[in-house]
Design a protein around this motif. Structure first.
Motif, PDB file in Angstrom:
ATOM      1  N   LEU A 193     -12.624  -8.225   5.770  1.00 15.62           N
ATOM      2  CA  LEU A 193     -12.580  -9.533   5.046  1.00 15.62           C
ATOM      3  C   LEU A 193     -12.151 -10.569   6.125  1.00 15.62           C
ATOM      4  N   TYR A 220       0.737  -1.074   0.006  1.00 15.51           N
ATOM      5  CA  TYR A 220       0.174  -0.148  -0.131  1.00 15.51           C
ATOM      6  C   TYR A 220       0.988   1.251  -0.137  1.00 15.51           C
ATOM      7  N   GLN A 225      -6.436   0.933   5.376  1.00 16.94           N
ATOM      8  CA  GLN A 225      -6.131   0.069   3.907  1.00 16.94           C
ATOM      9  C   GLN A 225      -7.166  -0.932   3.891  1.00 16.94           C
ATOM     10  N   PRO A 226      -7.837  -1.017   2.896  1.00 24.60           N
ATOM     11  CA  PRO A 226      -8.851  -2.193   2.441  1.00 24.60           C
ATOM     12  C   PRO A 226      -7.910  -2.909   1.239  1.00 24.60           C
ATOM     13  N   GLU A 227      -8.265  -4.198   1.150  1.00 21.39           N
ATOM     14  CA  GLU A 227      -7.661  -4.807   0.047  1.00 21.39           C
ATOM     15  C   GLU A 227      -7.834  -4.415  -1.165  1.00 21.39           C
ATOM     16  N   SER A 228      -9.013  -3.790  -1.584  1.00 20.73           N
ATOM     17  CA  SER A 228      -9.240  -3.222  -2.910  1.00 20.73           C
ATOM     18  C   SER A 228      -8.279  -2.072  -2.971  1.00 20.73           C
ATOM     19  N   TYR A 229      -7.674  -1.464  -2.186  1.00 16.85           N
ATOM     20  CA  TYR A 229      -6.702  -0.043  -2.568  1.00 16.85           C
ATOM     21  C   TYR A 229      -5.389  -0.583  -3.261  1.00 16.85           C
ATOM     22  N   TRP A 230      -5.154  -0.043  -4.186  1.00 18.43           N
ATOM     23  CA  TRP A 230      -4.104  -0.510  -5.169  1.00 18.43           C
ATOM     24  C   TRP A 230      -2.714   0.131  -4.636  1.00 18.43           C
TER      25      TRP A 230
END
Length: 317
Positions: free
Chosen positions: A283, A120, A128-133
């Motif tokens: 998640l 991240y 920070q979610p897992e969808s953040y690039w």
């Protein structure tokens, strides 16, 4: 069911704890490590276990063995370690990942990649979610680790899509506990050792940057839960403690728990050091039914006790 499990990087801080947990669960463990950033002392407590085997070699060399599961933890994990030889760090992440994936592909083996919150970078989204690039400097001093881990993730998903390899990917946030090396540059170990020695506590920047510290026992539970999660659930999944702590708060906690009178001193912030770091673990809660249970205060007590023993041993020797 008793399994034969390969742990690459099994002599390291997290890897050695994982080997021990798996042995305690009745499994047979193959530990692969070249000890470039770890110590054989980490595995001394269980090295004579008949269900334990050490393979002393580099993960960047091709792997040929028969196992039921693979945990890939091979990589120097602290800035001091991974910046010492950045080319080797990149090689470990990329070539090492390909080697474990080839082994998994040839044997139809499930393989778990321990990625990192460093994918991240210095995040623009918090937590920070897992969808953040991510927001990573691809040519900075930390890139050998950050981009190396991002490359490994890309390889894992490429092998999954192209070769149907059964993969699991986790992103580990700051983890601490016994068996961390005294000189590896991680903030918890640095501050504890400085406090126990009566040295100044070194803070980089003004100490307002935040981290989320997960005790190693909690992390192991998450890793094993992910490895044994339902087929088709690949992740990536964040594993870390959602309690956000500033580095200055951490220094005060460590000084309190070590009964130290050390002064806190401030030095310039290293290049690309993240300002905020905290996982969104929704998640992991939903799919793994996992969340950390060890408080920072309790984890620090265990870690301080370990370093007290280490310092006494080094003094006596």
């Amino acid at each position: 069911m008793t399994l034969r499990i390969l742990v690459t990087g099994g002599g390291g801080f997290i890897g050695s704890h994982l080997c021990q947990r798996l042995l305690n669960s009745g499994h047979s463990v193959l530990c692969l490590d070249n000890f470039s950033s770890s110590s054989p002392r980490n595995i001394a407590a269980f090295a004579s276990n008949p269900r334990f085997q050490l393979i002393e070699r580099d993960v960047a060399a091709p792997l040929f063995t028969e196992v039921d599961q693979i945990y890939n933890l091979a990589c120097p994990a602290s800035p001091v370690q991974y910046q010492r030889d950045p080319v080797h760090t990149l090689r470990t992440n990329a070539v090492g990942a390909m080697n474990v994936l080839e082994l998994a592909r040839s044997g139809g083996i499930r393989v778990l990649q321990t990625s990192t919150s460093e994918v991240y970078g210095d995040p623009n989204i918090h937590p920070q979610p897992e969808s953040y690039w991510g927001h990573v400097n691809p040519i900075g001093l930390r890139a050998c680790y950050d981009e190396g881990k991002r490359c490994a993730e890309a390889l894992f998903f490429a092998y999954h899509r192209q070769h149907s390899v059964d993969i699991k990917v986790v992103r580990i946030f700051n983890t601490y506990g016994p068996r961390t090396q005294m000189n590896d540059g991680r903030v918890v170990s640095n501050l504890i050792v400085q406090a126990l020695r009566g040295e100044d506590l070194t803070i980089y920047g003004n100490g307002s940057q935040t981290r989320s510290f997960c005790y190693v026992d909690d992390l192991l539970t998450g890793l094993i839960a992910m490895m044994n999660s339902e087929p088709g659930f690949t992740g990536p999944v964040n594993l870390g403690n959602p309690r956000e702590t500033t580095i200055l708060e951490l220094a005060h906690l460590i000084r309190e728990h070590t009964h130290s009178r050390s002064k806190i001193v401030f030095k310039p912030l290293p290049q690309d050091d993240p300002r905020q770091r905290m996982p969104d673990i929704a998640l992991a809660r939903e799919r793994l039914h996992w969340s950390p249970s060890t408080s920072l205060e309790e984890g620090l007590r265990h870690t301080i006790e370990y370093f007290q023993q280490e310092l006494q041993t080094s003094t006596c020797s």
